[in-house]
Design a protein around this motif. Sequence first.
Motif, PDB file in Angstrom:
ATOM      1  N   ASP A 227       2.160  14.640  23.696  1.00 36.02           N
ATOM      2  CA  ASP A 227       1.871  16.078  23.713  1.00 36.02           C
ATOM      3  C   ASP A 227       2.685  16.836  24.762  1.00 36.02           C
ATOM      4  O   ASP A 227       2.454  18.029  24.998  1.00 36.02           O
ATOM      5  N   ARG A 229       5.455  19.078  26.370  1.00 39.05           N
ATOM      6  CA  ARG A 229       6.257  20.156  25.816  1.00 39.05           C
ATOM      7  C   ARG A 229       7.728  19.758  25.845  1.00 39.05           C
ATOM      8  O   ARG A 229       8.170  18.927  26.631  1.00 39.05           O
ATOM      9  N   THR A 271      17.544  24.505  15.190  1.00 38.08           N
ATOM     10  CA  THR A 271      16.087  24.458  15.339  1.00 38.08           C
ATOM     11  C   THR A 271      15.656  25.147  16.632  1.00 38.08           C
ATOM     12  O   THR A 271      16.264  24.965  17.684  1.00 38.08           O
ATOM     13  N   ASP A 272      14.579  25.949  16.554  1.00 36.89           N
ATOM     14  CA  ASP A 272      13.987  26.541  17.755  1.00 36.89           C
ATOM     15  C   ASP A 272      13.124  25.456  18.410  1.00 36.89           C
ATOM     16  O   ASP A 272      12.063  25.096  17.901  1.00 36.89           O
ATOM     17  N   ARG A 274      11.617  25.311  21.403  1.00 34.74           N
ATOM     18  CA  ARG A 274      10.620  25.623  22.439  1.00 34.74           C
ATOM     19  C   ARG A 274       9.197  25.342  21.996  1.00 34.74           C
ATOM     20  O   ARG A 274       8.332  25.047  22.814  1.00 34.74           O
ATOM     21  N   ALA A 275       8.950  25.401  20.698  1.00 31.58           N
ATOM     22  CA  ALA A 275       7.581  25.226  20.220  1.00 31.58           C
ATOM     23  C   ALA A 275       7.224  23.757  19.992  1.00 31.58           C
ATOM     24  O   ALA A 275       6.064  23.435  19.740  1.00 31.58           O
ATOM     25  N   PHE A 276       8.197  22.863  20.080  1.00 25.97           N
ATOM     26  CA  PHE A 276       7.948  21.456  19.752  1.00 25.97           C
ATOM     27  C   PHE A 276       7.374  20.673  20.928  1.00 25.97           C
ATOM     28  O   PHE A 276       7.597  21.010  22.092  1.00 25.97           O
ATOM     29  N   HIS A 277       6.652  19.625  20.583  1.00 25.90           N
ATOM     30  CA  HIS A 277       6.177  18.642  21.543  1.00 25.90           C
ATOM     31  C   HIS A 277       6.941  17.333  21.317  1.00 25.90           C
ATOM     32  O   HIS A 277       7.586  17.153  20.282  1.00 25.90           O
ATOM     33  N   ASP A 280       6.535  15.499  18.089  1.00 26.83           N
ATOM     34  CA  ASP A 280       7.086  16.132  16.894  1.00 26.83           C
ATOM     35  C   ASP A 280       8.529  15.713  16.627  1.00 26.83           C
ATOM     36  O   ASP A 280       8.966  15.689  15.469  1.00 26.83           O
TER      37      ASP A 280
END
Length: 334
Positions: A227, A229, A271-272, A274-277, A280
């Motif tokens: 999890d 970031r 791919t953006d 910043r939103a991935f963990h 992912d």
Amino acid sequence: MTADPTTGISSFDPQRALALAADTFQNEAEALLAIRAGLDASFADVVRLMLSCRGRVVVMGMGKSGHVGRKIAATLASTGTPAMFVHPGEASHGDLGMVTLQDVVMAISNSGESDELNVIVPVLKRLNVPLVAMTGRAGSTLARHADHVLLCAVEREACPLNLAPTTSTTAQMAMGDALAVALLDARGFHEQDFARSHPGGALGRKLLMHVRDLMRSGDDLPRVAPDARFLQMLHEMSAKGLGFTAVVDAEDRVQGIFTDGDLRRLIERGTDLRAFHAGDVMHRQPRCVRDDVLAVEAAAVMEQHRVTSVLVVDAQGRLVGAINSNDLMRAKVI
């Protein structure tokens, strides 16, 4: 050859040099084949004697035979037969005290008439220390007083003057190698045993060095939780400098890996991130090796799967380290 009248030095004839070299090889090869043809039960008797020796094989020899003796002692010692060289001249001035009742002495002399050797033979006989003679003359003084004789007779030296020890020393060296080979085979001596005698050599490193000896561990090991970031994962990769980070669960069991290559591929797709963990984007089922395997096995895994790093786990599958090709190259495993 003819002498240069201005210098007094013989002029060099390349063709003669080549002819002499060829003659030398021919002479020595024929001598070795003749000795091979003459091998008999006495050779096996010497091997049996050295196998049963509870001490060391003490090798002695004067001059060129002494140089050969040092090599033979070193070869025996490195292949499972405890051995050492004792100089005969020093032996008669105190070094004979190095010889114990549990030893076997092997004396090397082409003529068998070396004064330095023959003067200590009576002492060895009084001590009841077995004596092996490696000589070119079966009727020599040394041979007559020896318990066993290894005959290395040659018809003539390769030296054009038939003076410099050449073919005779080659014969002694080959006989010593034959002894070492027969002994290591009889002892069941294997690669691992050889490696233990040569820890600094290439084979020693390959057969003795384990992954746990070379792996990065502790604070040097990049790892994050699933999890974590994306920016946290990048920070871990940059801080540890291995070009990847392991992704582990709360019990340190490996869940995946994320590498510099994975990062480049995501960026190329636009791919953006910043939103991935970590969970992912990680690569699941990464290549792992156990910490108790040989380092050379880790190298084989890297080569087979065309990767430069592998994670290291313990018997329970928990992450304990990481190793890359640079670690293996520094240790000269590859």
